[in-house]
Design an enzyme around this catalytic site. Structure first.
Site, PDB file in Angstrom:
ATOM      1  N   PRO A   1       0.818  -1.209   0.000  1.00  0.00           N
ATOM      2  CA  PRO A   1       0.000   0.000   0.000  1.00  0.00           C
ATOM      3  C   PRO A   1       0.855   1.263   0.000  1.00  0.00           C
ATOM      4  CG  PRO A   1      -0.078  -1.080   2.151  1.00  0.00           C
ATOM      5  CD  PRO A   1       0.687  -1.988   1.244  1.00  0.00           C
TER       6      PRO A   1
ATOM      7  N   PHE B   1       0.939   5.544   1.080  1.00  0.00           N
ATOM      8  CA  PHE B   1       0.640   6.193   2.356  1.00  0.00           C
ATOM      9  C   PHE B   1      -0.642   7.017   2.313  1.00  0.00           C
ATOM     10  CE2 PHE B   1       5.115   5.289   2.205  1.00  0.00           C
ATOM     11  CZ  PHE B   1       5.331   4.701   3.440  1.00  0.00           C
TER      12      PHE B   1
ATOM     13  N   ASN C   1      11.147   5.058  -1.434  1.00  0.00           N
ATOM     14  CA  ASN C   1      10.618   3.775  -0.969  1.00  0.00           C
ATOM     15  C   ASN C   1      11.635   3.013  -0.131  1.00  0.00           C
ATOM     16  OD1 ASN C   1       8.447   4.593  -2.394  1.00  0.00           O
ATOM     17  ND2 ASN C   1       8.736   3.184  -4.108  1.00  0.00           N
TER      18      ASN C   1
ATOM     19  N   HIS D   1      14.976   7.828   1.839  1.00  0.00           N
ATOM     20  CA  HIS D   1      14.389   7.597   3.167  1.00  0.00           C
ATOM     21  C   HIS D   1      14.931   6.314   3.799  1.00  0.00           C
ATOM     22  CE1 HIS D   1      10.777  10.391   2.051  1.00  0.00           C
ATOM     23  NE2 HIS D   1      11.888  11.049   2.291  1.00  0.00           N
TER      24      HIS D   1
HETATM   25  P1  OAD Z   1       2.151   8.826  -1.031  1.00  0.00           P
HETATM   26  O1  OAD Z   1       1.243   7.757  -0.537  1.00  0.00           O
HETATM   27  O2  OAD Z   1       2.150  10.120  -0.321  1.00  0.00           O
HETATM   28  O3  OAD Z   1       1.840   9.141  -2.560  1.00  0.00           O
HETATM   29  C1  OAD Z   1       1.690   8.104  -3.519  1.00  0.00           C
HETATM   30  C2  OAD Z   1       1.279   8.741  -4.834  1.00  0.00           C
HETATM   31  O4  OAD Z   1       1.262   7.739  -5.826  1.00  0.00           O
HETATM   32  C3  OAD Z   1      -0.094   9.382  -4.803  1.00  0.00           C
HETATM   33  O5  OAD Z   1      -0.063  10.588  -5.528  1.00  0.00           O
HETATM   34  C4  OAD Z   1      -0.975   8.334  -5.515  1.00  0.00           C
HETATM   35  O6  OAD Z   1      -2.059   8.920  -6.205  1.00  0.00           O
HETATM   36  C5  OAD Z   1       0.009   7.746  -6.481  1.00  0.00           C
HETATM   37  N1  OAD Z   1      -0.241   6.360  -6.868  1.00  0.00           N
HETATM   38  C6  OAD Z   1      -0.678   5.320  -6.115  1.00  0.00           C
HETATM   39  N2  OAD Z   1      -0.718   4.187  -6.823  1.00  0.00           N
HETATM   40  C7  OAD Z   1      -0.281   4.495  -8.073  1.00  0.00           C
HETATM   41  C8  OAD Z   1      -0.086   3.767  -9.291  1.00  0.00           C
HETATM   42  N3  OAD Z   1      -0.308   2.447  -9.374  1.00  0.00           N
HETATM   43  N4  OAD Z   1       0.366   4.440 -10.386  1.00  0.00           N
HETATM   44  C9  OAD Z   1       0.616   5.771 -10.325  1.00  0.00           C
HETATM   45  N5  OAD Z   1       0.447   6.512  -9.210  1.00  0.00           N
HETATM   46  C10 OAD Z   1       0.017   5.882  -8.103  1.00  0.00           C
HETATM   47  O7  OAD Z   1       3.623   8.173  -1.096  1.00  0.00           O
HETATM   48  P2  OAD Z   1       5.041   8.947  -1.175  1.00  0.00           P
HETATM   49  O8  OAD Z   1       4.937  10.145  -2.030  1.00  0.00           O
HETATM   50  O9  OAD Z   1       6.047   7.919  -1.530  1.00  0.00           O
HETATM   51  O10 OAD Z   1       8.091   8.213   4.485  1.00  0.00           O
HETATM   52  O11 OAD Z   1       5.240   9.362   0.337  1.00  0.00           O
HETATM   53  C11 OAD Z   1       6.391  10.046   0.728  1.00  0.00           C
HETATM   54  C12 OAD Z   1       6.836   9.639   2.121  1.00  0.00           C
HETATM   55  O12 OAD Z   1       5.759   9.793   3.049  1.00  0.00           O
HETATM   56  C13 OAD Z   1       7.204   8.174   2.238  1.00  0.00           C
HETATM   57  O13 OAD Z   1       8.546   7.930   1.846  1.00  0.00           O
HETATM   58  C14 OAD Z   1       6.972   7.845   3.690  1.00  0.00           C
HETATM   59  C15 OAD Z   1       5.770   8.708   4.005  1.00  0.00           C
HETATM   60  O14 OAD Z   1       5.754   9.276   5.254  1.00  0.00           O
HETATM   61  C16 OAD Z   1       8.766   7.211   5.136  1.00  0.00           C
HETATM   62  O15 OAD Z   1       8.541   6.043   4.968  1.00  0.00           O
HETATM   63  C17 OAD Z   1       9.862   7.623   6.038  1.00  0.00           C
END
Ligand code: OAD
Length: 279
Positions: free
Chosen positions: A38, A40, A112, A131
């Protein structure tokens, strides 16, 4: 000179013409959702929406060091679901690995912690795990490393591992501090490699941003370091950050595996991509 049209076809042309040889890729949790991990912040399926049962002050507390020191259990409940080893790289991971194979990948910056970039065969010197990752772990008090095999056992049972350091000359006690993987919690510094390699973004001749909400700084600032006039492509469910605001930005909204396959089609790499993915 700007791209003639804001399309993947134009990006493919840019790559095929040999003008993009230093491609920088920036990724987030969205490139791993197809692997069953999943993200976040997605409203229904994201981890933060599903942490209510853990009784946290805020969902983000799961990555908060003072909270972890007080109660590490919620983190380990989550770690059980996120722990590498039970997942396979997605088409998007394999596409990035193909860029590396073709000597076009300048650097991958990932947020990731699932280690799927390495699993996809991207050489480690081309990856910045901004991270951190689950690859190593240590005590939060005395910083003594903790063995990988014991870590795996604890995580599989959602148990909190404790430091096993015995008495030393400086400290006659047994440590028993909580052990935490070397992933970056909120308010912790990013690995120095992140800052060391940021120049590579300035140097890029193409930037691909994939599967991230660009909500967490300093990572979220990376696309701003791409030189003016250098195309930035967003493969994401939704528009994020400043992507789409510049003349050379290309928005490929939808799931990133589909977007990447489209680009592979335009490049004539589709068969190779699918073959690598099925390996
Ligand atoms: P987010 O969950 O904030 O964002 C994920 C993004 O990917 C969202 O814009 C979704 O719409 C999009 N998305 C999901 N599934 C997708 C798919 N199959 N194809 C294209 N887009 C998709 O995740 P991050 O940006 O990685 O920190 O979050 C940043 C940080 O926040 C993470 O590294 C984590 C968290 O706190 C730590 O683990 C330390």
């Amino acid at each position: 000179e700007t791209l003639r049209e804001r399309s993947l076809a134009a990006i493919a042309e840019h790559i095929k013409s040999g003008k993009a040889r230093r491609i920088v890729v920036m990724t987030g949790a969205g490139i791993s959702t197809a692997a069953g991990i999943p993200d976040f912040r997605s409203p229904e399926t994201g981890l933060y929406a599903n942490l209510a049962k853990l009784n946290l002050p805020r969902p983000e507390s799961v990555f908060d060091l003072p909270f972890f020191r007080h109660n590490p259990k919620p983190f380990y409940v989550l770690a059980k679901d996120l722990y590498p080893g039970n997942f396979y790289p997605t088409v998007s991971h394999v596409f990035i690995s193909l860029l590396a194979k073709k000597c076009l990948l300048h650097q991958l910056f990932t947020q990731n912690i699932d280690c799927l970039e390495r699993a996809a065969g991207i050489p480690s010197e081309l990856i910045v795990e901004a991270h951190g990752s689950f690859a190593t772990q240590r005590c939060i008090e005395c910083k003594t490393p903790f063995p990988d095999d014991l870590m795996r056992e604890h995580v599989s049972r959602a148990e909190v591992p404790r430091c096993m350091r015995g008495p030393t000359e400086l400290d006659p006690t047994h440590c028993e501090g909580f052990v935490k993987p070397d992933i970056v919690f909120f308010h912790e510094a990013l690995p120095s490699l992140f800052h060391d390699r940021m120049d590579l973004v300035d140097n890029a001749d193409l930037a691909l941003v994939m599967g991230t909400s660009l909500q967490v700084h300093p990572f979220a600032g990376l696309p701003e370091y791409v030189k003016k006039g250098v195309p930035r492509v967003l493969f994401n469910m939704e528009r994020v950050g400043s992507l789409g605001s510049l003349a050379d930005d290309v928005l490929e909204l939808g799931d990133c595996d589909t977007g990447v396959r489209k680009l592979a089609d335009e490049l004539g790499w589709r068969e190779e991509l699918e073959a690598e993915w099925r390996k």
